[in-house]
Enzyme design. Structure first.
Site, short mmCIF file in Angstrom:
data_model
loop_
_atom_site.label_atom_id
_atom_site.label_comp_id
_atom_site.label_asym_id
_atom_site.label_seq_id
_atom_site.Cartn_x
_atom_site.Cartn_y
_atom_site.Cartn_z
N LYS A 78 0.85 -1.20 0.00
CA LYS A 78 0.00 0.00 0.00
C LYS A 78 0.88 1.25 0.00
O LYS A 78 1.89 1.31 0.70
CB LYS A 78 -0.89 -0.03 1.25
CG LYS A 78 -1.89 1.12 1.35
CD LYS A 78 -2.73 0.99 2.62
CE LYS A 78 -3.79 2.07 2.72
NZ LYS A 78 -4.61 1.94 3.94
N SER A 153 -9.57 1.91 3.03
CA SER A 153 -8.71 2.67 2.15
C SER A 153 -7.72 1.81 1.36
O SER A 153 -7.21 2.25 0.34
CB SER A 153 -7.95 3.72 2.96
OG SER A 153 -7.13 3.09 3.92
N SER A 177 -9.69 -0.60 7.21
CA SER A 177 -9.15 -0.48 5.84
C SER A 177 -8.46 -1.71 5.27
O SER A 177 -8.10 -1.70 4.10
CB SER A 177 -8.19 0.70 5.77
OG SER A 177 -8.92 1.88 5.69
N1 GLN Z 1 -12.78 4.05 6.43
C1 GLN Z 1 -12.22 4.45 7.68
C2 GLN Z 1 -11.85 5.91 7.61
O1 GLN Z 1 -12.17 6.50 6.65
C3 GLN Z 1 -11.06 3.59 8.04
C4 GLN Z 1 -9.84 3.94 7.32
C5 GLN Z 1 -8.67 3.10 7.69
O2 GLN Z 1 -8.79 2.06 8.31
N2 GLN Z 1 -7.51 3.57 7.31
O3 GLN Z 1 -11.26 6.46 8.47
#
Ligand code: GLN
Length: 485
Positions: A78, A153, A177
């Site tokens: 990532k 994400s 994420s």
């Molecule tokens: N979707 C969640 C957010 O927007 C989690 C994101 C993540 O785990 N990096 O914060």
């Protein structure tokens, strides 16, 4: 058969046997990226020259009789994780052109294990999002249906693994994420216990919640990657100094007598009936394999989402203050210092700005107690819910996400609807446990459904074994979205 169809563990076996070389596997992956990724957009950077060099090196080492846990295996990373010499943007225009002079500990461990780094995968900007639509560069498409999001994400990593553009991948899970995109893309993804994996060299979003986790096409693939990245790191003060069990050896498939909790609050309003039904059937399957299931309550679940969306932005507002145009990435020259910082920060996307403002507000004098302070109290209540539950059960089973992958553009106008995608994953981040998502069926539209398995602190091996037993009995992961030519 095309080599990209192999699972990571199958590829590793063949590399060891000598029936395939790392160069052949890497070339096949790079070719598939050329064929598919113009549409899919899982990668922000494909490090093809580096990958081929690492593959040649792996083959040479093998010829000398050497081996390594991932020797010669192509892996994606990532783009929020620093890779020496390879551009790392965190999905943000504010880090465009940033080439880290060092590797994150997890990347150093991948290298030491012999892995081949294929490239850097797309992410919502600074990992803030649930769809990759907040990426400053592109939106990744769901390999099962290009009109749908891959989740986020770490959507690029999930899509890459699902489509055969890597044999495994790293993501980060601050609020879901890894698990949520794994669920949307029909792959296995794990968020280990906070501190199990080093965060050193991982660009910070919300430091008390961030954790790196693996993606694989199978549970065993995830276990193999976790084995390599887990463990104490003196460079990360939050890293847990505890021995790393043999995760692969823990995959016995025997779950008889195991107590599995089914939290009633996770099967509530807003849950897609098809997700509900698929996860229900999966739980029956676990019972059929000898596990004992009990309905449990995690009574403070409803506070998790609001608490997360105060704590995470609060920490983000502090972490993102460093992007001022002086130390990293592009600088927009203004008429004076303040103007320069202002213009540079205009490179942040809308969601990132929203979170910085939310977080700054929640931390400001006069509101601190009412918002941030309250959120921390809710976090403690949620942690206690889990601690209490784990006194009577070994693992908790639930849906990963209330729905399957939504359409691109469907939720961008309404941040709250986007945040709701995380309602079943954020509680784990606020607790001290670990969680995994694995495929447990498909909806009528052919989109994957994910089951979430949650474990107590450092109980990754137990969670992986339950997932392994289920996967072996059902084989949902054998269906692939993109056929190989
Ligand atoms: N979707 C969640 C957010 O927007 C989690 C994101 C993540 O785990 N990096 O914060």
């Amino acid at each position: 058969m095309n080599v990209t169809e192999l699972t990571l563990t199958e590829l590793r076996r063949r590399l060891r046997q000598g029936s395939v070389t790392s160069v052949a596997a890497t070339e096949a992956v790079l070719q598939r990226i050329i064929d598919l990724d113009n549409d899919l957009r899982a990668y922000l950077t494909v490090s093809d020259a580096l990958a081929l060099e690492m593959a040649r090196d792996a083959d040479e080492r093998r010829a000398l009789g050497e081996d390594g846990p991932l020797l010669g295996v192509p892996i994606a990373v990532k783009d929020i994780i620093c890779t020496q010499g390879v551009e790392t943007t965190a999905g943000s225009r504010i880090l465009e052109g940033f080439i880290p002079p060092y590797d994150a500990t997890v990347v150093a461990r991948l290298r030491a294990a012999g892995a081949v780094i294929v490239g850097k995968t797309n992410t919502d900007e600074f990992a803030m999002g649930s769809s990759t639509e907040n990426s400053g560069y592109v939106t990744t498409r769901n390999p099962w249906d290009h009109e749908h999001v891959p989740g986020g994400s770490s959507g690029g990593s999930a899509a890459a693994v699902a489509a055969g553009l890597a044999f495994g991948a790293l993501g980060t899970d601050t609020g879901g994420s890894v698990r949520q995109p794994a669920s949307f893309c029909g792959v296995v993804g794990m968020r280990p216990t906070y501190g199990r994996v080093s965060r050193w060299g991982v660009i910070a979003y919300a430091s008390s919640l961030d954790q790196v986790g693996p993606f694989g096409r199978t549970v065993a693939d995830c276990a193999a990657i976790l084995q390599v990245i887990a463990g104490h790191d003196a460079l990360d003060s939050t890293s847990i100094d505890a021995p790393v069990p043999d995760y692969e050896a823990a995959l016995t498939g025997d779950i008889s007598g195991l107590r599995i909790g089914v939290p009633q609050e996770y099967f509530a309003e807003g849950l897609d009936p098809q997700v509900d039904a698929a996860v229900g059937r999966a739980i029956e399957q676990l019972e059929a394999m000898g596990a004992q299931t009990v309905v449990i309550s995690l009574p403070h679940t409803r506070y998790a989402l609001p608490a997360y969306y105060l704590i995470a932005p609060a920490e983000a507002s502090a972490n993102l203050a460093r992007y001022d145009g002086v130390r990293y990435g592009p600088r927009c020259e203004g008429s004076n210092v303040v103007d320069t910082v202002k213009q540079t920060r205009a490179l942040f996307g809308a969601e990132t700005k929203r979170r910085i403002m939310l977080g700054t507000y929640a931390l400001s004098a006069g509101y601190y107690e009412a918002y941030y302070g309250q959120a921390l109290k809710a976090r403690t209540l949620i942690q206690n819910d889990f601690l209490q539950a784990f006194e009577s059960v070994d693992v908790i089973a639930a849906p990963t996400c209330p729905t399957t992958a939504f359409r691109i553009g469907e939720r961008t106008a309404d941040p709250l609807s986007m945040y709701l995608a995380d309602v079943l994953t954020v509680p784990v981040n606020l607790s001290a446990g670990c969680g995994l998502s694995l495929p447990c069926g498909f909806d009528d539209a052919g989109l994957p459904i994910g089951m979430q398995l949650i474990g107590n602190t450092l109980q990754e091996a137990t969670v992986l074994n339950v997932a392994y037993a289920y996967e072996r009995a059902t084989g949902w992961n054998r269906k692939r979205p993109v056929e190989t030519r």
